[in-house]
Design a protein around this motif. Structure first.
Motif, short mmCIF file in Angstrom:
data_model
loop_
_atom_site.label_atom_id
_atom_site.label_comp_id
_atom_site.label_asym_id
_atom_site.label_seq_id
_atom_site.Cartn_x
_atom_site.Cartn_y
_atom_site.Cartn_z
N THR A 273 -9.66 0.31 -5.06
CA THR A 273 -8.57 -0.99 -4.27
C THR A 273 -6.53 -1.38 -4.55
OG1 THR A 273 -9.97 -3.19 -5.10
CG2 THR A 273 -7.81 -3.84 -4.79
N LYS A 274 -5.68 -0.74 -3.10
CA LYS A 274 -5.06 -0.77 -3.11
C LYS A 274 -4.13 -2.09 -2.80
CE LYS A 274 -5.46 3.43 -3.34
NZ LYS A 274 -7.02 3.14 -3.68
N THR A 275 -3.79 -2.53 -3.85
CA THR A 275 -2.78 -4.11 -4.03
C THR A 275 -1.68 -4.07 -3.43
OG1 THR A 275 -4.69 -4.96 -5.32
CG2 THR A 275 -2.24 -6.30 -5.35
N ALA A 276 -0.82 -4.01 -2.10
CA ALA A 276 0.56 -4.20 -1.89
C ALA A 276 1.31 -5.07 -3.04
CB ALA A 276 0.90 -5.36 -0.46
N GLY A 277 2.51 -4.24 -3.26
CA GLY A 277 3.53 -4.43 -4.33
C GLY A 277 4.73 -5.32 -3.31
N SER A 278 4.71 -4.92 -1.71
CA SER A 278 6.32 -5.72 -0.91
C SER A 278 5.39 -5.62 0.70
CB SER A 278 6.98 -4.20 -1.29
OG SER A 278 6.23 -3.00 -0.37
N ASP A 279 6.16 -6.04 1.00
CA ASP A 279 5.69 -5.63 2.35
C ASP A 279 5.44 -4.46 3.22
OD1 ASP A 279 6.07 -8.57 3.21
OD2 ASP A 279 7.63 -7.89 3.97
N LEU A 280 4.35 -3.97 3.51
CA LEU A 280 3.68 -2.65 4.12
C LEU A 280 4.06 -1.91 5.84
CD1 LEU A 280 1.11 -2.28 1.81
CD2 LEU A 280 3.02 -1.52 1.44
N ASN A 281 4.42 -1.81 5.99
CA ASN A 281 5.44 -0.69 7.23
C ASN A 281 4.45 0.45 7.69
OD1 ASN A 281 6.92 -2.79 7.61
ND2 ASN A 281 8.22 -2.37 6.39
N ILE A 282 3.75 0.48 8.53
CA ILE A 282 2.74 1.69 8.91
C ILE A 282 3.49 1.53 10.15
CG2 ILE A 282 0.52 3.12 9.10
CD1 ILE A 282 -0.25 0.87 7.13
N ASP A 283 3.97 3.22 11.00
CA ASP A 283 4.65 3.33 12.23
C ASP A 283 3.39 4.24 12.68
OD1 ASP A 283 6.69 2.66 11.58
OD2 ASP A 283 7.76 4.44 12.03
N GLY A 284 2.47 4.64 12.13
CA GLY A 284 0.67 5.68 13.08
C GLY A 284 -0.40 4.23 13.02
N ALA A 285 -1.18 4.92 11.80
CA ALA A 285 -2.23 4.13 12.51
C ALA A 285 -2.63 4.00 10.98
CB ALA A 285 -3.55 4.86 12.67
N LEU A 286 -3.79 2.86 10.69
CA LEU A 286 -3.85 2.65 9.49
C LEU A 286 -5.60 2.79 8.95
CD1 LEU A 286 -3.77 0.79 6.00
CD2 LEU A 286 -4.13 -0.69 7.41
N LEU A 287 -5.90 3.34 7.97
CA LEU A 287 -7.43 3.47 8.20
C LEU A 287 -7.90 2.92 6.72
CD1 LEU A 287 -10.63 4.25 9.00
CD2 LEU A 287 -9.77 6.76 7.97
N ILE A 288 -8.40 2.09 6.86
CA ILE A 288 -9.08 1.39 5.10
C ILE A 288 -10.66 1.97 5.86
CG2 ILE A 288 -9.58 -0.51 3.81
CD1 ILE A 288 -7.48 -1.77 5.28
N ASP A 289 -10.84 2.74 4.50
CA ASP A 289 -11.95 3.51 4.46
C ASP A 289 -13.16 4.20 3.12
OD1 ASP A 289 -14.19 5.63 6.27
OD2 ASP A 289 -13.08 6.80 4.26
#
Length: 395
Positions: A273-289
């Motif tokens: 589990t990865k928990t965001a500690g801030s807003d997250l910005n992704i300039d490409g693709a997000l893969l949750i695998d």
């Protein structure tokens, strides 16, 4: 010992202390004292008289500990491996060593002035922790540091190092580690730039076992590699990280991701589990695998400029933010997405929306272009189409 001047020597068990009084340069070409260890520990703290201009130890003398507060230059010409190397010389502006290996810890503590230098042109390996404080540090051929490495310098050049088995901490205005590939502990960039592109002519993969931390003076230039891996947490309290290509894969358990105005290009959550500690910005693709991305109870916002894909039983927990934005296509067919609050905004042109049978959006906004359904869509809250198009034809 045959110095030009006065010297006294006394043996105290395993330690030999030598106190010398010279106005300029101490030159020792060879040493033989019955019953002493093969290597020496020398302490010049009680030096009497004028400041030492320099200390030169010839190739026949093995020095593994040296304290010389008044020395301005230290040269160790021995080329044999040392069991350890500790030099404390706060006023030295030049330290040179010729040994090929240090089979234990290495600590070089000297002046951090701009013109102070530490060079080790033939040193290939260090089998222990390394701490260096100096203005300019040059390690020409060191390939492996089997321990922790902490460098505080204005310029740090180590272009042959591929592996640090422990923690790596960099506090340097200019950093050159062009082929670094493996950090077995944590990586901390307090000041300076870590460039993984070999000056723009290559792309090296970073395999980081522990945490990544970057402060206001740091920069990470990641290049276009698609094989960077991070086993620990990611924390930015400042600095610059703005890749325009490449992929970072987070493969550890129970970690956090915190950014401060920067972005990933492609991001993969591969385990735990990865928990965001801030807003997250992704300039490409997000893969949750095979992992979970949790935007935390603080309701941080996710901004993805490419596609969002959930596969291999991955899970996305968006929490209550009403401004999650995805510019690319949406596909959660391979995992779990069942929010009880919040809004997903799909803002790209000519994209698809595909969901698993048991998944749902809470609130969904079509904000631009045409979104074509790739499956049945379940929305537990509100659907807003403004000003785009939602096409349920399945074609």
């Amino acid at each position: 010992i045959t110095p030009i001047g006065t010297s006294t020597a006394s043996k105290k068990g395993e330690r030999v202390l030598i106190y010398l009084s010279f106005p300029k340069v101490i030159l020792l070409q060879a040493m033989a004292i019955a019953g002493i260890p093969a290597s020496l520990a020398l302490d010049f703290t009680s030096f009497i008289g004028n400041a030492i201009g320099g200390i030169v130890f010839g190739p026949g003398i093995l020095i593994d500990e040296l304290v010389a507060p008044a020395a301005t230059e230290i040269i160790l010409k021995n080329t044999e491996p040392l069991a350890k190397l500790n030099i404390t010389a706060p006023n030295a502006t030049n330290i040179e060593i010729a040994t090929t290996a240090v089979n234990g810890p290495m600590n070089i503590l000297t002046s951090t002035a701009t013109d102070s230098t530490f060079t080790a042109p033939t040193l290939t390996t260090v089998q222990g922790d390394v701490t260096i404080n100096c203005g300019k540090v040059t390690l020409l051929v060191v390939a492996t540091i089997a321990g922790n490495c902490s460098v505080t310098a204005i310029t740090f050049s180590a272009n042959n190092i591929t592996s640090v088995t422990g923690n790596l901490s960099i506090r340097s205005d200019v950093v050159s580690m062009t082929i670094l590939e493996t950090v077995g502990g944590n990586l901390t960039i307090t000041n300076g730039t870590l460039d993984l592109t070999n000056g723009g002519v290559g792309n090296f993969d970073l395999a980081l076992t522990g945490d990544f931390s970057m402060a206001a003076g740091g920069t990470l230039t990641a290049g276009t590699s698609v094989s960077h891996t991070v086993g620990g947490s990611w924390s930015e309290t400042g600095g610059t990280f703005a890749p325009t290509a490449g992929t970072f894969t987070f493969n550890g358990d129970g970690k956090t991701i915190t950014q401060l105005g920067n972005n990933f290009f492609n991001l993969t959550i591969a385990a735990g589990t990865k928990t965001a500690g801030s807003d997250l910005n992704i300039d490409g693709a997000l893969l949750i695998d095979a992992g979970t991305l949790d935007m935390s109870g603080t309701n941080y916002t996710l901004d993805v400029e490419g596609d969002l894909t959930i596969s291999n039983n991955g899970t996305f927990t968006p929490r209550g933010s009403t401004t999650h934005d995805v510019l690319g296509s949406w596909n959660d067919a391979g995992g779990t997405f069942t929010p009880g609050a919040g809004t997903i905004i799909l803002s790209g042109n000519v994209k698809t929306i595909t969901t698993a049978g048991g998944n749902n959006f809470f609130n969904l906004t079509i904000a631009a272009g045409t979104k074509t359904a790739g499956s049945d869509l379940n929305i537990d809250g509100a659907l807003l189409i403004d000003p785009g198009t939602l096409d349920m034809s399945g074609t």
